[in-house]
Scaffold this active site. Structure first.
Site, short mmCIF file in Angstrom:
data_model
loop_
_atom_site.label_atom_id
_atom_site.label_comp_id
_atom_site.label_asym_id
_atom_site.label_seq_id
_atom_site.Cartn_x
_atom_site.Cartn_y
_atom_site.Cartn_z
N HIS A 1 16.89 106.00 24.75
CA HIS A 1 17.69 107.03 25.43
C HIS A 1 19.18 106.91 25.19
O HIS A 1 19.96 107.62 25.83
CB HIS A 1 17.46 107.00 26.94
N LYS B 1 27.26 115.28 36.25
CA LYS B 1 26.56 114.24 35.48
C LYS B 1 27.19 112.91 35.87
O LYS B 1 28.23 112.91 36.53
CB LYS B 1 26.71 114.47 33.97
N ARG B 2 26.57 111.79 35.44
CA ARG B 2 27.22 110.51 35.73
C ARG B 2 28.62 110.49 35.14
O ARG B 2 28.90 111.16 34.14
CB ARG B 2 26.39 109.35 35.17
N LYS C 1 31.27 110.93 28.34
CA LYS C 1 30.94 112.29 28.78
C LYS C 1 32.21 113.12 28.97
O LYS C 1 32.17 114.33 29.11
CB LYS C 1 30.14 112.24 30.07
N THR D 1 20.26 116.79 29.85
CA THR D 1 19.23 117.69 30.36
C THR D 1 19.86 118.69 31.33
O THR D 1 19.31 119.77 31.55
CB THR D 1 18.10 116.90 31.06
N LYS E 1 19.41 122.94 32.24
CA LYS E 1 19.27 123.53 33.59
C LYS E 1 20.31 124.62 33.80
O LYS E 1 20.03 125.66 34.41
CB LYS E 1 19.40 122.44 34.66
C1 26V Z 1 23.65 102.73 30.14
C2 26V Z 1 24.81 102.03 29.95
C3 26V Z 1 24.79 100.58 30.23
C4 26V Z 1 26.00 99.85 29.75
C5 26V Z 1 27.27 100.64 29.84
C6 26V Z 1 27.21 101.99 29.26
C7 26V Z 1 25.94 102.71 29.51
C8 26V Z 1 25.88 104.07 29.31
C9 26V Z 1 24.72 104.76 29.53
C10 26V Z 1 23.60 104.09 29.93
C11 26V Z 1 22.35 104.85 30.20
C12 26V Z 1 21.39 104.72 29.12
C13 26V Z 1 20.10 105.41 29.35
C14 26V Z 1 20.22 106.84 29.79
O1 26V Z 1 20.28 107.13 30.96
N1 26V Z 1 20.22 107.77 28.86
C15 26V Z 1 20.21 109.19 29.15
O2 26V Z 1 18.87 109.63 29.02
C16 26V Z 1 18.73 111.03 29.22
C17 26V Z 1 17.26 111.34 29.17
O3 26V Z 1 16.78 111.12 27.88
C18 26V Z 1 19.53 111.79 28.19
O4 26V Z 1 19.42 113.17 28.45
C19 26V Z 1 21.00 111.37 28.23
O5 26V Z 1 21.71 111.98 27.19
C20 26V Z 1 21.10 109.86 28.11
O6 26V Z 1 22.43 109.43 28.32
#
Ligand code: 26V
Length: 825
Positions: free
Chosen positions: A367, A559-560, A565, A667, A671
């Site tokens: 992801h 979003k987060r 982003k 996603t 929406k």
């Molecule tokens: C984790 C971390 C951990 C270390 C610091 C930076 C960082 C940034 C993002 C994440 C999240 C990684 C996993 C995640 O939530 N990915 C999201 O998954 C969604 C569903 O597939 C996708 O639509 C998003 O684009 C994606 O960011």
């Protein structure tokens, strides 16, 4: 306007009087109250219980159906399921929403108010967790045998408050007073070993075997949440594990007179499922998080094997035929060595057979490409917590390096060190993604561009080694929650115009495309948007005290909060408009309301600074009488699924502005479009496929492409080039150093400027700034022509068929899981 007859009239399983009786009964017999004494919480609880009577029957039927036919099932392992609220969704999916509304109305109650009593199940951080929730909805709707496995967190994602504009985290207490949807299943409890040491036992004639003497044991208690498919033909379960202390251990200590010590052990054990990690921050807790992962994987794998054995005894070679295990990101990777351990140490299989089974059972979804997001655990920690698993990982790695890598690239140590599961750094680390790619029979990315980048940039050598392993499954969202339930106005318009089967076949939406230029349809479409904006304006007023005009453009970024982003790019554009207005009070612009919703990881400094800055800018802008209400900025606190359900339907503009190549999919973008918002976005993630479906000319695409980003970075990007070249950009950035937004405290917003200049602007905000400002100008121009705007909004919604999570699940079922449907009716 020509209206089509609905193709299917929902036949409620119950009538109004029956539903009324069921709710009253539950008030009396389930809650010990009555309709005159009950508060709204009790009405909510009683309504949920009444709904459960319908759900449980279907659940039992589904279970019997799957057991009888010994169906192949997918087991979706995820640390996160961001479910939101269930009542309204379950009513919709059981097709009893209207009848329940009528029933409650007859009892003097408003169903929407009752639904508002439900706390969100916020067991996820963001996109990844919400995707899992959409997927289990689609799996049940399509009639696929499936179980979601996760953790029964006591506290979900923290509740966000603002104090003087700064984010404060408070615990989320979603099940403080119980949760009517969950069923505890003590009959399926599992025990999970931890710590200790590994003994090699030699047996005469048999060679050696490994025995793990655990130092501690946890008890995993399963809680099942029924997942009702639309039309209720299948009710699957989401099984969430809660950690408890192992009684035997407790009693030993207790009997030895150590009551207090026993309590300490108990509370330590219960800590494991206590809280969801806000895992998009770099310094996620170490030991506890690893134990969380192992705890839920061990419980889930045992549960899967228990069911398998019931039907297939010890025919282990059948396991890959009967069971698919999908790993939602690397978080559940430890399930791989756990399955190896059970097959070899407990079931007595030889390594090659166990490895063959594992390789044909697991699939993994990636992801994110962000290198800092790829999970690694220190070898030392592994050795302490899971000594036997570390041995297994070493063995998997050694066989992979010697048999696979050495064969392909003889003598190439650089390749070996890059592909090894063990990173030879200080300290040595276990790379979870490598273990996944080596083991899984399929690895998928979540949007076309992302999956290509997984092949070319993230795992190019793995792609060379396993050319058919890496595939794409583009994400999707469930139209039940993200259109039918959250936007009843638009859903009704669609039902009347094209029939109501779009809910199950979203491609049908394209039938509205010819109506995009129909002025009567445009008017109805825009009237619905206006109603949704009125409802949102009311929430904004209640939550923040800010008045917003519904004639303004609602421009939304939800979003987060993360620098990639680029909420900070949105921020500097807002400052640009504000400055223009201050310099020229007659500056001609369509009034704009910028809405934000976002949580920052508690330890992510810059993300929190951006929230603070936006709140300070909002204070100033919203109270500045010189600008005639042309600009409003609102940061809604505590962004969550139930708030999102009001924001998507009310949006005119959707901000999808990540640096190209960094948003795996997104996603929220889907929406928004589904609900008729126009996207301002980069060619990134699923935006690219949306542009293919909608036509890029009906979106506001701006900024550098993935290739241009790479080229600029390779050339040596210098943000000062843009700063000195563009006086307007320079002036807004310099503004951040003043005390204009933080009176008598100059410099409080300076870190944002520093990050964009001195610290190198990692996410290329300044490079994309001019193009972004121009795209916003185009939005302003188009909005002045309401008919032209409505046309594009309709073209957007009508083109969203592909982004249905049902389509994603069908893709998984055919490309990865080889799964068949077994609906009960
Ligand atoms: C984790 C971390 C951990 C270390 C610091 C930076 C960082 C940034 C993002 C994440 C999240 C990684 C996993 C995640 O939530 N990915 C999201 O998954 C969604 C569903 O597939 C996708 O639509 C998003 O684009 C994606 O960011």
């Amino acid at each position: 306007m020509a209206t089509k007859k609905t193709t299917k009239v929902a036949v409620p399983a119950v009538g109004c009087a029956e539903m009324q009786q069921a709710i009253i009964d539950r008030l009396h017999k389930g809650l010990g109250t009555d309709k005159d004494k009950a508060n709204n919480k009790a009405w909510w609880n009683a309504t949920c219980q009444a709904v459960n009577e319908l759900v449980f029957e279907k659940l039992t039927q589904t279970h019997q159906n799957h057991a009888e036919k010994d169906t192949r099932a997918v087991n979706y392992l995820s640390l996160e399921f961001l479910m939101g609220r269930l009542l309204s969704n379950n009513l919709q999916n059981l097709e009893v929403f209207d009848v329940t509304q009528e029933a409650l109305k007859g009892l003097g109650k408003d169903l929407y108010e009752i639904c508002d009593e439900e706390p969100d199940m916020a067991l996820g951080n963001g996109g990844l967790g919400r995707l899992a929730a959409c997927f289990i909805d689609s799996l049940a709707t399509l009639g696929y045998p499936a179980i979601g496995y996760g953790i029964h967190y006591e506290h979900g994602l923290f509740k966000q408050e603002f104090q003087d504009g700064r984010q404060i985290e408070r615990p989320d207490t979603w099940r403080e007073y119980g949760n009517p949807w969950e069923i505890c299943r003590p009959e399926s409890i599992q025990f999970v070993p931890l710590y200790g040491y590994v003994e090699t036992v030699y047996e005469q004639g048999k060679g050696s075997r490994k025995v793990w003497h655990a130092g501690q044991k946890l008890k995993g208690v399963p809680w099942d949440i029924p997942i009702v498919g639309y039309g209720a033909k299948t009710v699957n379960i989401l099984r969430l594990w809660e950690s408890r202390a192992h009684e035997a251990f407790d009693w030993d200590v207790f009997n030895a007179g150590g009551y207090v010590d026993a309590q300490t052990e108990k509370s330590k054990a219960e800590t494991i499922s206590k809280v969801l990690y806000p895992n998009d921050s770099t310094d996620a807790g170490k030991e506890l998080r690893l134990i969380q992962q192992y705890f839920f994987c061990a419980c889930s794998v045992k549960d899967i094997l228990r069911r398998f054995k019931r039907a297939n005894k010890e025919e282990w070679s059948l396991l890959p035929e009967k069971v698919a295990i999908q790993l939602n990101d690397t978080h559940p990777t430890i399930a791989i060595p756990e399955l190896m351990r059970i097959l070899i140490d407990e079931e007595g299989l030889e390594w090659p057979e166990a490895w063959e089974i594992c390789q044909n059972t697991f699939a993994y979804t990636n992801h994110t490409l962000l290198p800092e997001a790829l999970e690694k655990w220190s070898v030392a920690l592994f050795e302490k917590v899971l000594p036997r698993h570390l041995e297994i990982i070493y063995e998997i790695n050694s066989q992979f390096l010697t048999k696979v890598v050495e064969k392909k690239w003889p003598g190439d140590d650089a390749k070996k060190s890059k592909l090894s599961v063990i990173e030879e750094s200080q300290p040595r680390m276990v790379r979870m993604a490598n273990l996944c790619v080596i083991t899984a029979y399929k690895v998928n990315g979540v949007a076309a561009v992302h999956s290509e980048l997984v092949k070319t940039d993230l795992f190019p050598e793995f792609h060379e080694l396993f050319p058919t392993k890496l595939v794409n499954v583009t994400n999707g969202v469930t139209p039940r929650r993200w259109l039918k339930a959250c936007n009843p106005g638009l859903a009704t318009l669609l039902d009347e115009s094209i029939g109501d089967d779009w809910v199950l076949n979203l491609d049908k939406l394209k039938e509205i495309l010819p109506k995009a230029t129909d002025t009567a349809f445009q008017k109805r479409f825009m009237d619905i948007k206006k109603e949704n904006k009125v409802a949102m304006a009311k929430i904004i007023k209640e939550e923040t005290g800010v008045d917003v005009s519904v004639d303004a453009i609602f421009d939304v970024q939800i979003k987060r909060l993360h620098e990639y982003k680029r909420q900070q790019l949105n921020l500097i554009h807002i400052l640009t408009l504000y400055k223009r207005l201050l310099e020229d009070p007659d500056y001609d612009m369509v009034p704009r309301v910028f809405l934000f919703g976002a949580k920052a990881a508690p330890s992510y400094h810059m993300a929190k600074e951006i929230i603070f800055a936006l709140n300070k800018i909002a204070d100033k802008v919203n109270n500045d009488t010189r600008i005639n209400d042309k600009l409003k900025v609102v940061f809604l606190p505590n962004y969550r699924v139930s708030l999102a359900e009001h924001m998507f339907p009310a949006a005119d503009v959707s901000e999808q502005i990540s640096t190209a190549g960094l948003e795996a999919s997104g996603t929220g973008n889907m929406k928004f479009s589904l609900n008729g918002a126009l996207t301002i976005g980069t060619m990134d993630g699923a935006n690219i496929e949306m542009a293919e479906e909608i036509g890029a000319e009906h979106m506001f695409i701006f900024g550098l492409s993935v290739e241009e980003v790479k080229a600029l970075k390779a050339d040596g990007y210098n943000p000062y080039d843009y700063y000195y070249k563009n006086p307007e950009l320079k002036s807004v950035l310099d503004w951040l150093d003043s005390d204009f937004f933080t009176p008598s405290h100059p410099g409080l917003l300076s870190d944002i400027k520093r990050s964009l200049l001195e610290w190198g602007d990692e996410y290329l905000c300044l490079a994309d700034y001019e193009s972004y400002v121009n795209a916003h100008q185009a939005i302003d121009t188009l909005y002045r022509d309401q008919s032209a705007w409505a046309e594009k909004a309709i073209l957007n919604a009508g083109a969203m068929g592909k982004f249905n999570s049902d389509r994603s699940i069908e893709d998984y079922a055919t490309k990865i899981w080889n799964l068949k449907k077994f609906p009960i009716a």
